[in-house]
Design a protein around this motif. Structure first.
Motif, PDB file in Angstrom:
ATOM      1  N   ASN A 664       0.852  -1.233  -0.110  1.00  0.00           N
ATOM      2  CA  ASN A 664       0.115  -0.058   0.128  1.00  0.00           C
ATOM      3  C   ASN A 664       1.090   1.100  -0.227  1.00  0.00           C
ATOM      4  N   ASP A 665       1.715   1.510   0.880  1.00  0.00           N
ATOM      5  CA  ASP A 665       2.792   2.465   1.124  1.00  0.00           C
ATOM      6  C   ASP A 665       3.608   2.565  -0.268  1.00  0.00           C
ATOM      7  N   ALA A 683      -4.137   7.179  -3.500  1.00  0.00           N
ATOM      8  CA  ALA A 683      -4.099   5.730  -3.763  1.00  0.00           C
ATOM      9  C   ALA A 683      -4.541   4.892  -2.429  1.00  0.00           C
ATOM     10  N   ASP A 684      -3.579   4.206  -2.008  1.00  0.00           N
ATOM     11  CA  ASP A 684      -3.840   3.213  -0.774  1.00  0.00           C
ATOM     12  C   ASP A 684      -2.698   3.612   0.449  1.00  0.00           C
ATOM     13  N   ILE A 685      -2.242   4.674   0.285  1.00  0.00           N
ATOM     14  CA  ILE A 685      -1.241   4.693   1.146  1.00  0.00           C
ATOM     15  C   ILE A 685      -1.874   5.015   2.515  1.00  0.00           C
ATOM     16  N   GLU A 686      -1.036   4.584   3.667  1.00  0.00           N
ATOM     17  CA  GLU A 686      -1.346   4.396   5.131  1.00  0.00           C
ATOM     18  C   GLU A 686      -0.450   5.592   5.770  1.00  0.00           C
ATOM     19  N   ALA A 687      -0.348   5.412   7.264  1.00  0.00           N
ATOM     20  CA  ALA A 687       0.225   6.571   7.886  1.00  0.00           C
ATOM     21  C   ALA A 687       1.652   6.582   7.866  1.00  0.00           C
ATOM     22  N   VAL A 707      -9.180  10.705  -1.109  1.00  0.00           N
ATOM     23  CA  VAL A 707      -8.912   9.890   0.090  1.00  0.00           C
ATOM     24  C   VAL A 707      -8.166   8.892  -0.013  1.00  0.00           C
ATOM     25  N   PRO A 708      -7.018   8.875   0.835  1.00  0.00           N
ATOM     26  CA  PRO A 708      -6.014   7.473   0.807  1.00  0.00           C
ATOM     27  C   PRO A 708      -6.956   6.186   1.403  1.00  0.00           C
TER      28      PRO A 708
END
Length: 782
Positions: A664-665, A683-687, A707-708
């Motif tokens: 994801n990141d 996309a699907d990036i996280e913290a 929104v990711p």
């Protein structure tokens, strides 16, 4: 008056009915009686004897053999159905729990979101030989599952689930499927079985379907493939529901009209070199492969059996009514498979065809006689014939639909009358594109024309389906259906009194006003669609593709697609809604997860794509799915023109940093710039990746944010949201998804920051329109 004529007129009613009509009728009625009311075989035998005696009146010795044969055949049909229904099911029907299964796919798997449904013929269970059908649902693989493939799966086998308004288990059982399995713990491909003749025909069907898909936008392509080739893999559920509600489902199956089109075209071509009767016999050789090509569903088999009889009658010079062949087709099919009596497709096909043959003509004649006094009465005859055919077919299937689905469509008659000419146009478009869709410029022309005839069909059905009271629930007893048909028979008898007047009115040539208006309207619509100019604004559309992501960027006639949504092809239906044509200048894949890259194979196969770009780590997965892509890295840019640019902000070329280790990141983060306006696609990036972006020093400020990670609680950290500071946030998310997206906590974070939030599951496609200075938000569902 001759003595011969006078004798014929005094003959008891029904005495002249041929044995070739009475005997298959007796067998079919005996089979249906066993299916509907049960009881001993002697009930059907006695009923058949009484019925033949009542119809033929006083029975001469020469007719006694026909009566006895009818009694025997009715009892045989009854007994054979009971024997088939009571046959013990395979071991599979009684299994529960986890078992290892090897099986072969019957048909290509059907995609639905991120899953694929496959109907399997079981070979072994836990290593022991077994049989029966199994319906299995798996996560959609990168490479589609095709008919003839063998698989091994370790799955939890269950009986079919109970559905309140539909006998789902009975429906599956009529197709030889006795159990279901959802998302097996593990499964693998074992290769393919040796290719059969049917497999080779399926390859031809896939080629025809591919030509249709290459030539028409969705969902017109799904409709066209359904009506011509019986292809249902890509039929969207919302379309299937709308067809069911409006009572037009019978139009979107391969039926007698397809068989008539095939034989009519073949005979027309063969008559250039053969006599017409010989051409009819030669054309019949096309029927067996065509039945196998489209799948031997009951409507197709019924039409094929009837076609053989009609062709034989034409060769011998016999003028036999069409319903004679219909009854014989019913007898033949029930003799081969008695359980067809319970098959809803068989029941609908037989009843609708009977309506067309027995009800349509008197209904049409009565209507023509009614308008005979009008100046335009003769010109209206073709329109009235079309309406009468649709009305007759719809009326005769009412009891069957009410019994099967426990609901009645109140708009089915007007819906069928309205879409009937559009159905004919759709079959024609489907036939041409299936045959010639691989040749330029057919796809380009059909892509534009396909927005008219097939899409007009779909638009009308979609408009009628949600009308208040479109369907009502019904639970009618068997006697109600019998009374309905008795009333319909009386109504037809009453209508036949107007036939002489109708024939007199329709004796000469007439102008086909309905079709003239139809194609005139299509021509106007075509030129309007081609010639109306755009307003010059650039658009960024977050497409409603269910649980996935796909963003279309358009400016100045150029188009780039960011991600392609899940593998079920929803993106192909969404692109025409957003104004996209057959060409995409580029596709950018943020990462290889199925909900972002699953639609890429279908897109690259069906559209003209300038190039596919992705991160280095996504290339192997795309290659496995048959997609050739090129690496793209941080700092790279794609230009759609002087004012619109896509820039890659993340991940860095060296992806070993902790912030980018997960898939994801490690996905692409893209900044779309249109003049002074900025839209960030995360996309699907996280913290972890969000923290890296905030610390990188690059300006993240944007007017709008996609929104990711679909609003997951692992993303949209307060620091990231502060750095972006958007006025608008768009969340691409599937309705009632199993992931719980978007997180209520994340939604609260955006609303407290004063951000206007749009969700694709609620708003549909969300389009950001901008001239480079101002920006407007347009939701597909306001």
């Amino acid at each position: 008056m001759s003595a011969r004529t006078d004798t014929a007129r005094r003959r008891p009613p029904g005495e002249g009915l041929p044995a070739g009509l009475v005997l298959p009728s007796a067998y079919a009625l005996g089979t249906w009686a066993a299916a509907i009311v049960g009881g001993g075989w002697w009930l059907s035998a006695a009923a058949a004897g009484i019925a033949v005696l009542a119809v033929r009146g006083a029975v001469a010795p020469r007719h006694l053999a026909v009566v006895l044969a009818a009694v025997v055949l009715a009892g045989a049909g009854h007994a054979r159905f009971l024997a088939a229904a009571e046959r013990p099911p395979p071991l599979l029907a009684s299994l529960t729990g986890v078992h290892e299964v090897t099986a072969v796919l019957r048909e290509d798997a059907t995609l639905n979101g991120l899953s694929a449904r496959a109907d399997l013929d079981v070979e072994t269970i836990d290593g022991a030989p077994a049989g029966g059908g199994l319906r299995m649902t798996v996560r959609a693989p990168r490479r589609p599952l095709l008919a003839g493939e063998r698989i091994r799966a370790r799955a939890e086998i269950e009986p079919p689930p109970a559905i309140e308004t539909f006998d789902y288990a009975g429906y599956l059982r009529s197709r030889g499927i006795y159990a279901v399995a959802a998302f097996p713990k593990e499964w693998e491909r074992l290769g393919r079985r040796p290719a059969t003749f049917a497999d080779r025909l399926r390859t031809l069907r896939r080629a025809g379907t591919a030509n249709i898909e290459r030539s028409l936008p969705e969902p017109a392509a799904a409709l066209a493939a359904g009506v011509l080739l019986g292809e249902r893999r890509t039929m969207p559920s919302e379309l299937s529901d709308a067809l069911r509600v409006t009572g037009t489902t019978h139009l979107v199956v391969v039926s007698g009209q397809n068989v008539a089109l095939l034989l009519g075209s073949a005979v027309a071509l063969l008559t250039f070199v053969l006599a017409r009767r010989t051409a009819a016999i030669v054309a019949l050789a096309l029927l067996p492969p065509y039945v196998l090509l489209v799948g031997a569903d009951p409507p197709v088999v019924r039409a094929a059996v009837m076609a053989v009889g009609i062709a034989a009658g034409a060769v011998t010079g016999r003028r036999t009514p069409g319903w004679f062949y219909l009854i014989n087709a019913a007898g033949v099919m029930l003799a081969l498979n008695p359980l067809l009596a319970l098959d809803i497709a068989f029941q609908l096909s037989m009843s609708a065809t009977a309506g067309v043959m027995l009800v349509a003509r008197p209904l049409r004649d009565a209507a023509v006689a009614t308008v005979a006094r009008w100046r335009a009465g003769r010109a209206l005859a073709p329109v009235l014939e079309l309406a009468a055919t649709a009305t007759a077919a719809t009326l005769t299937v009412v009891p069957v639909q009410a019994a099967a689905f426990e609901q009645l469509s109140l708009i089915s008659i007007p819906a069928n009358v309205i879409v009937a000419p559009l159905y004919e146009a759709t079959v024609l478009v489907a036939f041409v594109t299936a045959l010639l869709g691989g040749l330029d410029p057919v796809p380009e022309v059909a892509w534009t024309a396909g927005r008219l005839a097939p899409n007009a069909f779909l638009d009308i059905v979609a408009w009628l389906a949600p009308m208040p009271g479109a369907v009502i629930p019904v639970r009618a007893p068997l006697i109600a259906g019998a009374l309905f048909y008795a009333g319909l028979v009386g109504f037809v008898a009453l209508l036949r009194r107007v036939e002489p007047t109708a024939r007199a009115v329709d004796g000469g040539e007439s102008v086909d006003v309905g079709r003239t208006l139809l194609f005139g309207g299509l021509a106007v619509g075509l030129w309007a669609a081609v010639l109306v100019p755009g307003d010059g604004a650039a658009t960024v559309t977050v497409l409603d593709v269910g649980q996935g992501l796909s963003v279309l960027v358009r400016d100045g006639g150029r188009a780039v697609l960011i991600d392609t949504g899940p593998p079920d092809g929803l993106v192909l239906r969404a692109l025409p809604r957003a104004g996209a044509g057959r060409r995409l200048d580029a596709i950018v894949i943020t990462h290889a997860d199925a909900d972002h890259a699953g639609g890429a194979p279908a897109l690259t196969r069906r559209l003209t794509v300038g190039g596919v770009f992705a991160t280095e780590r996504a290339l192997p997965a795309l290659a496995e799915a048959g997609v050739t892509a090129h690496a793209i890295d941080i700092g790279d840019r794609l230009h759609l023109g002087p004012r619109t640019t896509l820039e890659v902000l993340s991940p860095p070329v060296a992806v070993a940093a902790d912030a980018h280790r997960s898939s994801n990141d490690g996905g692409l983060v893209l900044l779309i710039t249109v003049g002074e306006r900025r839209i960030l696609v995360a996309a699907d990036i996280e913290a972890p990746a969000e923290r890296w972006l905030v610390a990188s020093g690059v300006s993240l400020h944007a007017d709008a944010l996609v929104v990711p990670h679909h609003g997951s609680r692992t993303s949209s950290t307060p620091e990231f949201l502060d750095a972006v500071d958007p006025a608008v946030a768009v969340i691409s998310v599937g309705s009632r998804n199993s992931f719980g997206h978007p997180s209520p906590e994340v939604l609260e974070r955006y609303t407290q920051s004063g951000v206007a939030v749009y969700r694709t599951d609620l708003a549909g496609d969300v389009t950001l329109r901008t001239d480079g200075e101002r920006m407007w938000v347009v939701a597909g569902r306001e």
